[in-house]
Design a protein around this motif. Sequence first.
Motif, PDB file in Angstrom:
ATOM      1  N   VAL A 287       0.677  -1.046  -0.260  1.00  0.00           N
ATOM      2  CA  VAL A 287      -0.188   0.066   0.475  1.00  0.00           C
ATOM      3  C   VAL A 287       0.560   1.423   0.212  1.00  0.00           C
ATOM      4  O   VAL A 287       0.457   1.745  -0.302  1.00  0.00           O
ATOM      5  N   ILE A 288       1.665   1.074   0.955  1.00  0.00           N
ATOM      6  CA  ILE A 288       2.556   2.105   1.004  1.00  0.00           C
ATOM      7  C   ILE A 288       3.390   2.650  -0.260  1.00  0.00           C
ATOM      8  O   ILE A 288       3.960   4.053  -1.001  1.00  0.00           O
ATOM      9  N   GLU A 289       4.621   1.651  -0.637  1.00  0.00           N
ATOM     10  CA  GLU A 289       4.600   1.877  -1.746  1.00  0.00           C
ATOM     11  C   GLU A 289       3.825   2.040  -3.253  1.00  0.00           C
ATOM     12  O   GLU A 289       4.500   3.269  -3.998  1.00  0.00           O
ATOM     13  N   LEU A 290       2.617   1.825  -3.126  1.00  0.00           N
ATOM     14  CA  LEU A 290       1.711   2.502  -4.183  1.00  0.00           C
ATOM     15  C   LEU A 290       1.592   3.804  -4.063  1.00  0.00           C
ATOM     16  O   LEU A 290       0.971   4.139  -4.818  1.00  0.00           O
ATOM     17  N   GLU A 291       1.446   3.985  -2.949  1.00  0.00           N
ATOM     18  CA  GLU A 291       1.171   5.952  -2.553  1.00  0.00           C
ATOM     19  C   GLU A 291       2.724   7.060  -2.481  1.00  0.00           C
ATOM     20  O   GLU A 291       2.560   7.616  -2.652  1.00  0.00           O
ATOM     21  N   THR A 292       3.925   6.054  -2.570  1.00  0.00           N
ATOM     22  CA  THR A 292       4.571   6.865  -2.295  1.00  0.00           C
ATOM     23  C   THR A 292       5.459   7.789  -3.724  1.00  0.00           C
ATOM     24  O   THR A 292       5.126   6.837  -4.602  1.00  0.00           O
ATOM     25  N   THR A 293       5.604   8.802  -3.263  1.00  0.00           N
ATOM     26  CA  THR A 293       6.139   9.819  -4.137  1.00  0.00           C
ATOM     27  C   THR A 293       7.352   9.854  -3.533  1.00  0.00           C
ATOM     28  O   THR A 293       7.733   9.503  -2.658  1.00  0.00           O
ATOM     29  N   VAL A 294       7.910  10.624  -4.624  1.00  0.00           N
ATOM     30  CA  VAL A 294       9.718  11.024  -4.758  1.00  0.00           C
ATOM     31  C   VAL A 294       9.679  12.048  -3.340  1.00  0.00           C
ATOM     32  O   VAL A 294      10.389  12.037  -1.854  1.00  0.00           O
ATOM     33  N   ALA A 295       8.440  13.177  -3.395  1.00  0.00           N
ATOM     34  CA  ALA A 295       8.733  13.908  -2.053  1.00  0.00           C
ATOM     35  C   ALA A 295       8.052  14.069  -0.543  1.00  0.00           C
ATOM     36  O   ALA A 295       7.801  12.548  -0.676  1.00  0.00           O
ATOM     37  N   SER A 296       8.970  14.526   0.322  1.00  0.00           N
ATOM     38  CA  SER A 296       8.736  14.096   2.039  1.00  0.00           C
ATOM     39  C   SER A 296       6.854  14.379   2.003  1.00  0.00           C
ATOM     40  O   SER A 296       6.929  15.942   1.634  1.00  0.00           O
ATOM     41  N   PRO A 297       5.755  13.747   2.486  1.00  0.00           N
ATOM     42  CA  PRO A 297       4.570  14.286   2.948  1.00  0.00           C
ATOM     43  C   PRO A 297       4.650  15.769   3.296  1.00  0.00           C
ATOM     44  O   PRO A 297       5.496  16.139   4.011  1.00  0.00           O
ATOM     45  N   THR A 298       3.723  16.610   3.239  1.00  0.00           N
ATOM     46  CA  THR A 298       3.382  18.177   3.168  1.00  0.00           C
ATOM     47  C   THR A 298       2.180  18.434   3.041  1.00  0.00           C
ATOM     48  O   THR A 298       1.381  17.753   1.938  1.00  0.00           O
TER      49      THR A 298
END
Length: 530
Positions: A287-298
């Motif tokens: 799930v987390i890898e499906l959601e992950t983007t390069v940027a940190s959450p903001t």
Amino acid sequence: MSAEDVKEKGQVEHGELVDLKADAKLADYKADAMEAELAEHTMTVMEAVRAYPMACFWAFVMSFTIIMESYDVFLIGNFIALPAFANRFGEFDVANNKFFIVPKWQSALQMAGQLGALIGVFLAGPLTSRIGYRWATLLGLMLMNATIFIMYFANSLPVFFVAQLAEGLPWGIFIANAPAYCSEIVPMRLRAPATQVLQMFWAVGSIIVGAVTFVYNGHPDVNAYKIPIALQWMFPTPLAILLYFAPESPWWLVRHGRHEEAAHSVERLGRKSKLNSGETVALMRRVIELETTVASPTYVELFKDTDLRRTLIVCAVYAGQNLAGNLIANQAVYFFEQAGVSTHLAFALGLITSALQMVFVMLSWGLTTYFGRRTLYLWGTGVNVALLVALGVAGSVAASTASSLAQASLGLIISVLFTFAAAPVSWCIIAETSAIRLRPLTTGIGRASYYIIEIPCIFLGSYMLNPTGGNLGGRCGYVWGATGFICWISAYYFLPEMKGRSYRELDIMFKRRIPARDFKKTEIKVEEDS
């Protein structure tokens, strides 16, 4: 064949071998994740309880932090109706021959904590994303201990205002973290009761306040309000000791790449004989890898693409709590007084209301689990709107004993039914709607919307009820009925049904932009990633 050709061929074959190994590893990893998700789908509620007993316990402990905000919110609401407090800090009303807290200070005292909490929730998101739910909550508990001192030694209304503002800072941490943490440590079937227990503890806080102020409402000295303030110290230190030993959310650990610690956390939350921690962590990684983007959450990310829709749902559900009956529940004692009943009876009715709220919250667990979030929210809000209009009608007839009792009865029923449907199911919706990687930020910004709506509503509510203000009494039901109806319309068109959905399924449905009313009938296969 030259040596260079042999070398190049070997490198190609080695590269192909690495790719094959990576593909095989990915296939095993996805297979484990699919197995864990299928296990959660087939698990019954009781099987989930037996498999994750400690998850239920730690969700219960974390939810206990909500008592502190509830206690203080209701405490200040009751102080406004408390004779000893009014005699010490109020002005004399010649017409009614008694002291009262003027409307501007009624509103200021009730909104000070919310203003502090508004600041606290904005701090909670980045803080929790960095140090975790456990340490952020421990920090809030220690801060709570310190801020109670200010309120205890306050000797004027401005100092009470500052004390409430300071106490609101840790409230913001608790209210942002508790629903997110509870939803992340339990399996799918327990998400509703694990998050709805927050509403039960909100009722517990009001029961404790109601019992204490009921006992002391007849005392003329400062103990009538000093002792209830001091009782706040009952909570932070024991909770801090317990939460020091609590496991961190495995989802938070996976978000930070700490997979072995996440597996250990899963094992602490459940029975090793009934779960496979490796498969559970694989589910989280997928799930987390499906959601992950390069940027940190903001915070900026909350308002982009499909996450904007999710953020708006969370904000609307939180804000809607103040627009469909919640303020009558929070100001129950003062409302009963303005409805025409005696002070002693008003405090007794306030205590009865709080006790019934706790019972009805527990009854709502089963309804949410089996009937769904959207269904219960729509029905609960719709019934409350009808009752609020009836309250307005009761307040519009000529003043009499019958009309006073009708208003008091309807006020009690509205306060109780609000905690039977719309209020507890809101916690579940809030916890499930946000993306996992953005959850601490989403719950924080959602609760901020609650306070942004609540602060002006407190001013409006106090003005409407105060005899030197609008003096509307039960007629305020027309106002809250109208705002509640707007909430119902919005929920009908925009609130999706998330019952029985894994976080992967919810991610996919939001990314596909499926209309809210189609969520329930949409089928997502376990092997799909988009």
